[in-house]
Scaffold this motif. Structure first.
Motif, PDB file in Angstrom:
ATOM      1  N   ASP A  83       7.440  -5.352   5.151  1.00  0.00           N
ATOM      2  CA  ASP A  83       6.163  -6.277   5.351  1.00  0.00           C
ATOM      3  C   ASP A  83       6.236  -7.640   4.726  1.00  0.00           C
ATOM      4  OD1 ASP A  83       4.458  -6.231   7.672  1.00  0.00           O
ATOM      5  OD2 ASP A  83       3.489  -4.452   6.827  1.00  0.00           O
ATOM      6  N   ARG A  96       0.750  -1.226  -0.064  1.00  0.00           N
ATOM      7  CA  ARG A  96       0.099  -0.196  -0.198  1.00  0.00           C
ATOM      8  C   ARG A  96       0.858   1.214   0.072  1.00  0.00           C
ATOM      9  NH1 ARG A  96      -5.372   0.498   1.202  1.00  0.00           N
ATOM     10  NH2 ARG A  96      -5.517  -1.460   2.014  1.00  0.00           N
ATOM     11  N   HIS A 139       5.978  -5.288  10.189  1.00  0.00           N
ATOM     12  CA  HIS A 139       5.286  -4.714  11.022  1.00  0.00           C
ATOM     13  C   HIS A 139       4.064  -5.317  11.735  1.00  0.00           C
ATOM     14  CE1 HIS A 139       6.056  -0.677   8.862  1.00  0.00           C
ATOM     15  NE2 HIS A 139       6.571  -1.367   8.068  1.00  0.00           N
TER      16      HIS A 139
HETATM   17  O1  F6P Z   1       0.461  -4.548  10.247  1.00  0.00           O
HETATM   18  C1  F6P Z   1       0.804  -4.620   8.875  1.00  0.00           C
HETATM   19  C2  F6P Z   1       0.006  -3.792   7.732  1.00  0.00           C
HETATM   20  O2  F6P Z   1       0.498  -3.612   6.473  1.00  0.00           O
HETATM   21  C3  F6P Z   1       0.005  -2.329   8.391  1.00  0.00           C
HETATM   22  O3  F6P Z   1       1.041  -1.547   7.922  1.00  0.00           O
HETATM   23  C4  F6P Z   1      -1.310  -1.808   8.033  1.00  0.00           C
HETATM   24  O4  F6P Z   1      -1.808  -1.138   9.235  1.00  0.00           O
HETATM   25  C5  F6P Z   1      -2.124  -2.949   8.048  1.00  0.00           C
HETATM   26  O5  F6P Z   1      -1.421  -4.299   7.843  1.00  0.00           O
HETATM   27  C6  F6P Z   1      -3.190  -2.621   6.740  1.00  0.00           C
HETATM   28  O6  F6P Z   1      -3.266  -3.704   5.851  1.00  0.00           O
HETATM   29  P1  F6P Z   1      -4.057  -3.553   4.647  1.00  0.00           P
HETATM   30  O7  F6P Z   1      -2.938  -2.815   3.813  1.00  0.00           O
HETATM   31  O8  F6P Z   1      -4.100  -4.823   4.155  1.00  0.00           O
HETATM   32  O9  F6P Z   1      -5.485  -2.635   4.736  1.00  0.00           O
END
Ligand code: F6P
Length: 466
Positions: free
Chosen positions: A154, A12, A178
């Motif tokens: 990640d 993301r 993370h």
């Molecule tokens: O904890 C890992 C993580 O990638 C965080 O950085 C983030 O808060 C969460 O998972 C978000 O996940 P997604 O991108 O699947 O919404």
């Protein structure tokens, strides 16, 4: 232009695009530790953030940018390159492997009598995960200047360090997790070749970062068991803290004050509040949190009419059926509690499911008790943010399975997240804590929570690669 000296790679990115009915694209910039962290490197360093297009709006933006950097106006001047990966490949890698296998392994989420099942469908999705990682590795290899530092983020991109190392041995490669890391026996549910490939992929990095010593040790134990150790790769611990300056300024804006007034209206005069704010994520343990609140009302009927549970459960990963079912269960249970205990002037659970950051900050400010009870969590920033913005002090009821426990455990009321009775007891203790003790603990929590601000968290990792 292969010139970037500092590169970040994550699934993301820091911006996303929504497509309007009239064909316009609206860019929305996100926040979080990485965004603040990257801003700490000066304008003289050429940086690049490589991320994946996640929806139709993002894909359209990539097309309009001709596959190059996104417009500066959308990114706040930061170089961002989105990869337009085939949607089926992305879905198999992100939903199929990253979120349905790796996330489940690290957060211990399987109902093991029936799952996981590693069959031909899993292998097909795994091939997509490899492709997706390879596309990131190639993009990074193309864009990195000689000897550049690359910080990969990640479990989505666990294979990138090894792949990138082969393409560009000159680079300095870091990877940061993370999430928690699974204990050895749980990790070894993965097929042996996959477990080995994952670990070797990560060990392609010069340095691997984790949020707590516990997760770093778990990773080292898996390496010991599966590949005979961590080799030359260094392991480091960087416990990302809350962004105090941003939170204090943002939480004092008028939109937050408006939300506080609206929430006070919903709560009713003179009542105490138990607040939780989460993505509706299986690991956050929202359902057991509601059971604990109901147990509090049963065990301590004196709290009826005198407390309100503000539960903010924002949409997450709704492409996955198990997340949709969990989301429904949260709403069903909240309605059931309100039906069973509510009175004409008192709604025991106020559940909000539409994401609203200003309202979350408003709840942080007025909370008497914050409930953070994940079954397992890499860190949990809500636990760190609440004490920073709290107006009158807030008792933190904290799961010992959250990474934040390592830094905040001493001043929180600590719970076993599976123990609903114990959590109810902690809620009662929190609600009855004397004001001066609550305020004193909040001060200490706030200082522990801000010990490693995002800028320093990021720069420490960068400098450790030098
Ligand atoms: O904890 C890992 C993580 O990638 C965080 O950085 C983030 O808060 C969460 O998972 C978000 O996940 P997604 O991108 O699947 O919404």
């Amino acid at each position: 232009m292969a010139s970037a000296q500092v590169l970040v790679a994550s699934n993301r990115g820091p911006v996303s695009y929504a497509r309007g009915a009239d064909g316009t694209l609206e860019a929305r910039r996100g926040g979080g530790g990485l965004v603040s962290g990257l801003s700490a490197i000066g304008p003289d360093t050429d940086s690049l953030w490589v991320c994946s297009a996640l929806g139709d709006g993002d894909r359209e933006a990539v097309r309009r940018a001709g596959g190059g950097d996104l417009p500066d106006a959308d990114t706040g001047g930061r170089r961002v390159r989105m990869l337009d990966i085939d949607p089926d490949v992305h879905s198999d890698a992100y939903n199929g492997i990253a979120n349905s296998v790796l996330w489940f392994v690290h957060h211990l989420l399987y109902q093991t009598p029936l799952e996981p099942v590693f069959d031909a469908e899993f292998r097909r999705q795994w091939a997509a995960y490899e492709t997706y990682n390879r596309l990131f590795a190639r993009a990074l290899a193309d864009q990195a200047g000689p000897g550049a530092a690359v910080l990969v983020q990640d479990y989505h991109l666990a294979l990138v360090p090894g792949m990138l190392r082969e393409l560009r041995p000159d680079l300095r490669i870091g990877h940061f997790s993370h999430t928690p890391w699974a204990p050895v026996d749980y990790f070894r549910m993965l097929p042996d070749d996959i477990a080995e490939q994952l670990l070797r992929g990560m060990l392609g990095a010069d340095r691997l970062g984790f949020l707590t010593r516990r997760w770093a040790d778990a990773f080292a134990a898996c390496c010991e068991a599966v590949v005979g150790g961590t080799g030359d790769t260094e392991l480091g611990v960087h416990g990302l803290g809350a962004d105090a300056d941003f939170l204090r300024e943002r939480s004092r804006r008028p939109d937050v004050a408006e939300r506080m007034a609206a929430l006070r209206e919903q709560i009713g005069p003179g009542r105490r509040t138990v607040v939780r704010v989460d993505r509706t994520e299986l690991s956050k343990n929202i359902v057991r949190g509601l059971h604990a609140y109901r147990a509090l009302l049963d065990e301590h009927p004196e709290w009826r009419e005198r407390v309100v549970h503000l539960a903010f459960a924002y949409p997450s990963r709704q492409d996955l059926a198990v997340y949709r079912a969990y989301t429904e269960e949260v709403s069903r249970l909240a309605a059931e509690i309100n039906e069973a205990y509510g009175t004409p002037g008192w709604t025991p659970v106020v559940l909000h499911v539409e994401d609203d950051f200003a309202r979350s900050l408003a709840a942080y400010r007025i909370a008497d008790v914050a409930l953070v009870n994940p079954v397992r969590d890499g860190m949990n920033l809500v636990a760190k943010e609440v004490p920073v913005v709290s107006d009158h002090g807030c008792v933190l009821v904290l799961s010992r399975e959250a990474g934040a426990y390592a830094e905040l455990g001493a001043d929180a009321l600590v719970v076993n997240p599976y123990d609903v009775t114990g959590t109810a007891r902690a809620l009662h203790e929190a609600l009855t804590m004397p004001d001066d003790e609550r305020a004193e603990r909040t001060r200490r929590l706030s200082s522990a929570a801000t010990a490693l601000p995002p800028e320093k968290w990021f720069l420490d990792q960068l400098h450790a690669l030098d």
